[in-house]
Design an enzyme around this catalytic site. Structure first.
Site, PDB file in Angstrom:
ATOM      1  N   ASP A  32      -3.288   7.738  -6.165  1.00 11.99           N
ATOM      2  CA  ASP A  32      -2.343   8.355  -5.241  1.00 11.99           C
ATOM      3  C   ASP A  32      -0.937   8.262  -5.840  1.00 11.99           C
ATOM      4  OD1 ASP A  32      -2.196   8.370  -1.699  1.00 11.99           O
ATOM      5  OD2 ASP A  32      -0.555   8.832  -3.051  1.00 11.99           O
ATOM      6  N   ASP A 127      -1.363  15.323  -4.303  1.00 15.61           N
ATOM      7  CA  ASP A 127      -0.930  14.080  -4.950  1.00 15.61           C
ATOM      8  C   ASP A 127      -2.007  13.002  -5.005  1.00 15.61           C
ATOM      9  OD1 ASP A 127      -0.984  13.468  -2.268  1.00 15.61           O
ATOM     10  OD2 ASP A 127       0.752  12.149  -2.366  1.00 15.61           O
ATOM     11  N   GLU A 128      -3.272  13.385  -4.789  1.00 18.77           N
ATOM     12  CA  GLU A 128      -4.334  12.383  -4.772  1.00 18.77           C
ATOM     13  C   GLU A 128      -5.575  12.884  -5.483  1.00 18.77           C
ATOM     14  OE1 GLU A 128      -5.303  10.359  -0.826  1.00 18.77           O
ATOM     15  OE2 GLU A 128      -3.874  11.918  -0.341  1.00 18.77           O
TER      16      GLU A 128
END
Length: 451
Positions: A32, A127-128
């Site tokens: 993350d 974003d992960e």
DNA sequence: TCTGGGGTCCTAGGACCC
DNA sequence: TCTGGGGTCCTAGGACCC
């Protein structure tokens, strides 16, 4: 493959949900990016280092990313900007409007760096990403998973400038939880593993239910009323209580906390089942003409995305609503769905139907602040053949179990969803074939069987 | 004796995620 | 005064068909 067989086997009476046979042999890492949008801005302006920074949503309405320094000032996530304007000005917080082109580009760089580290990756959001780390540390010559994860972290930082946190565990839910703790703990150095960890119970105890992946506000409130306040309590809770409050999703979450993996890595990108293009208007829009103009431009955006993924829309929905923050008696919303005679992705045709829908719903309302349009794709439909029962004297429950056996044998994949439907004074059973991930529960079968 | 049973499609809302 | 946007899945009920 034996793994596929295991994941598609249907529910066995006596257990609450179906769990794949290999559920305990996974190793997931959740990577993350820390404060992603803010980190992107910091990459391009080193002077922002150690400064409080926030990024705003479309129309500069809400705060959608905060640097650690901004978090320390008490600036809330997803909160309206105007509420913190004073704090922000007083503390010289740097404020950015969002730049999704930049974030998308940085995201691809991070993801391709990660893809170079392991063979299996699921890009979960901008974003992960989930990685399958099973056995990877040996392939790359590292002594442990954590060591390997630290190497990944260092590589991403060096190649992209984006700091990430890594959580490692046997299920996705636990990997999320580990990631959360890695972010909070100073000494973790951004990496935390719960694989064979003696601290598992403590980690779960430290995690309030609202912080569990899959538990939102509504479920958290229900759980707390039951006296279940942290992840360890949810893991050990009575299944039927969880099922009645949270449905099958809750059971899966509880199973994942036990270390039984219910969610696999999804490494193929499926086409979207629906595409939405919608926007809040900065000011009040009251005429049909203005709305038509807005809707036309939304259709353009949606149709382009539709063509990008090489799909065709079978229907188009238009919705309008007033500000959700108005008094209840001033609020209005409406929507309609237009079915296309033939699925298509031509902008002009889609605008035509969208406008027809808009005119239909506009007549009924009076004032609108939001308008949008949604395209629904044609989804292939799976069918189960009937005529499964030859003996009418068998009990219903017995027949349902026969159905399960039959479908297991016939379909090879896919699971059944059962529901009971009131019909006249008796119960009717329904069964639909859904995609393999969904499972049924004994509770539902029992209701049907005893009615 | 015991109201039929199986199936599709649609709508609408809820909950959750980022 | 000013409160984001884009998704997925689940549940439940009703209309309707053969």
């Amino acid at each position: 493959m034996s793994k596929a067989d295991a994941t598609t086997r249907l529910h066995i009476p006596g257990t609450e949900i179906e769990v794949p046979a290999d559920a305990t042999s996974h190793c997931f890492a959740l990577i993350d990016c820390n404060n992603f949008y803010v980190s992107c801005e910091k990459v391009f302006d080193p002077a922002l280092r150690d400064k409080p920074v926030v990024v705003l949503s479309n129309n500069d309405g809400c705060i959608v990313a905060r640097s650690n320094e901004a978090k320390a000032l008490g600036v809330g996530m997803g909160e309206p900007y105007f509420k913190y304007k004073e704090t922000i000005e007083k503390n010289h917080v740097r404020v950015f409007s969002s730049n999704y082109t930049l974030y998308g580009d940085m995201s691809s760089r991070v993801m391709s760096t990660l893809a170079g580290c392991t063979p299996q990756i699921e890009v979960y959001s901008i974003d992960e990403a989930f990685l399958n780390l099973a056995g990877c540390e040996h392939i790359h010559g590292y002594g442990s998973l954590e060591e390997f994860a630290r190497a990944i972290r260092a590589t991403v930082l060096q190649w992209t400038g984006i700091p990430v946190s890594v959580g490692i565990a046997g299920t996705k839910t636990l990997a999320k939880l580990a990631n959360h703790l890695a972010k909070k703990s100073e000494k973790s150095g951004g990496v935390l593993s719960l694989v064979d960890s003696p601290y598992m119970d403590r980690a779960l105890e430290k995690t309030p239910v609202i912080d569990i992946w899959g538990v939102g506000r509504a479920s958290a409130e229900k759980l707390i009323k039951l006296g279940i306040t942290n992840a360890k309590m949810l893991r050990d809770a009575d299944s039927s209580a969880v099922k009645s409050r949270m449905g099958v999703c809750g059971l899966r979450t509880a199973a994942e906390l036990k270390g039984l993996s219910c969610y696999d890595l999804v490494d193929e990108i499926e086409p979207r089942k629906g595409i939405i293009s919608s926007r809040s208007f900065g000011n009040r829009v009251e005429t049909l003409e203005a709305l038509e103009q807005a809707v036309a431009s939304f259709v353009c955006i949606a149709a382009e995305k539709l063509r990008d993924q090489k799909s065709a829309a079978g229907s188009i929905s238009v919705f309008i609503h007033t500000s959700p923050f108005l008094r209840a008696d001033r609020k209005y919303s409406n929507s309609t769905t237009m079915h296309l005679p033939q699925a298509g992705n031509d902008t002009g045709e889609l605008i035509h139907y969208a406008h027809a829908g808009l005119r239909k719903i506009f007549r009924e309302g009076y004032r609108y602040q939001k308008a949008g349009v949604r395209l629904d794709n044609i989804v292939p439909c799976q069918t189960v053949q009937a005529n499964l029962f030859d003996s009418p004297n068998r009990s219903r429950r017995d027949r349902l179990l026969k159905t399960i056996d039959y479908l297991n044998a016939q379909m090879g994949s896919g699971t059944l969803k059962y529901a009971a439907q009131g019909h006249s004074q008796t119960w009717r059973t329904k069964c639909e074939l859904r995609s393999p991930r969904y499972t049924t529960s004994w509770d539902e079968l029992a209701v049907v069987g005893s009615s």
